[in-house]
Write a protein that holds these residues in place. Structure first.
Motif, PDB file in Angstrom:
ATOM      1  N   ALA A 194      -6.220   1.677   5.246  1.00 22.25           N
ATOM      2  CA  ALA A 194      -6.150   2.793   4.665  1.00 22.25           C
ATOM      3  C   ALA A 194      -4.606   2.467   3.392  1.00 22.25           C
ATOM      4  N   THR A 197      -6.289   1.008   0.476  1.00 24.33           N
ATOM      5  CA  THR A 197      -7.040   2.070  -0.147  1.00 24.33           C
ATOM      6  C   THR A 197      -6.022   3.024  -1.143  1.00 24.33           C
ATOM      7  N   ALA A 200      -5.479   1.332  -4.225  1.00 25.62           N
ATOM      8  CA  ALA A 200      -6.408   1.429  -5.229  1.00 25.62           C
ATOM      9  C   ALA A 200      -6.505   2.696  -5.764  1.00 25.62           C
TER      10      ALA A 200
END
Length: 232
Positions: A194, A197, A200
């Motif tokens: 996570a 992510t 990102a």
């Protein structure tokens, strides 16, 4: 001064960077990256246990980067024990790989804080130097997310290729031998996923902040002034 839209995006990116920092710290300190079921193979073979009796020889194990625990089931009831990876157990593991995982996460923590600072800077003002602007924020988010990905990939390699769970389960077991029946990546592992992510997502927000949306222009009516209007 940056526009309101740009301020909002970088403020959101700052919160995400801080959340990523918290996630990595929590993941490193929690001893549940992996859980599994372990079979006391030696005990089962001694009594020639069949399928219904194997339940008495199936225990559990969990561990993280620094500590863990297990329940040994060798036919005489469960025995709980806890262990630490450092300083003794790490000698039986792939020391270099395990230390690299921890180092990758420590570097990711540092880059998360740097990306937080850059996002706050861009939310407050437009930096004079280009490297301090969105390009710099992208760089630090990319590095932070990249090192988290390296850590996660290295941990998966340690589990799947170097049989990390089996090595930990059989640490200081001179009589009994344990085999792994089941392995599961737990919350702390997915917390790191996570975190990567989140960085990102930050890259996406920074990219959106660089888009120049066309301004809506209202057409003004031309006013015709005549000589009669001037007279009045």
């Amino acid at each position: 001064m940056p526009g309101c839209f740009k301020k909002t995006l970088f403020a959101l990116a700052s919160l995400i960077s801080f959340a990523s920092f918290i996630l990595i710290v929590v993941a490193m300190g929690t001893p549940k990256w992996m859980t599994g079921k372990i079979l006391c193979k030696t005990g089962a073979d001694l009594v020639n246990a069949t399928d219904p009796e194997l339940v008495k020889f199936i225990g559990e194990i969990y561990y993280g980067l620094f500590r863990g625990g297990k329940i040994r089931q060798c036919g005489l009831g469960g025995r709980r024990s806890k262990f630490t990876i450092f300083p003794h157990m790490v000698k039986k593991l792939n020391t270099g790989l395990h230390v690299m995982i921890i180092m990758f996460l420590c570097v990711a923590i540092c880059f998360s804080l740097v990306s937080l600072g850059f996002c706050i800077l861009n939310a407050i003002k437009v930096p004079y130097r280009a490297i301090n602007g969105p390009a710099g924020a992208c760089l630090w988010n990319l590095l932070a997310g990249g090192f988290v990905v390296l850590a996660v990939t290295s941990f998966m390699a340690a589990v799947k290729l170097h049989h990390l769970t089996e090595r930990i389960a059989n640490f200081r077991e001179n009589i009994f031998r344990f085999v792994i029946l089941e392995e599961r990546f737990e919350d702390c592992f997915w917390i790191c996923v996570a975190s990567a992510t989140a960085h990102a997502l930050n890259l996406l927000l920074i990219a959106i902040s660089g888009i120049h949306f066309p301004k809506i222009k209202t057409k003004t009516e031309e006013v015709n002034v005549t000589a009669e209007d001037i007279m009045y």
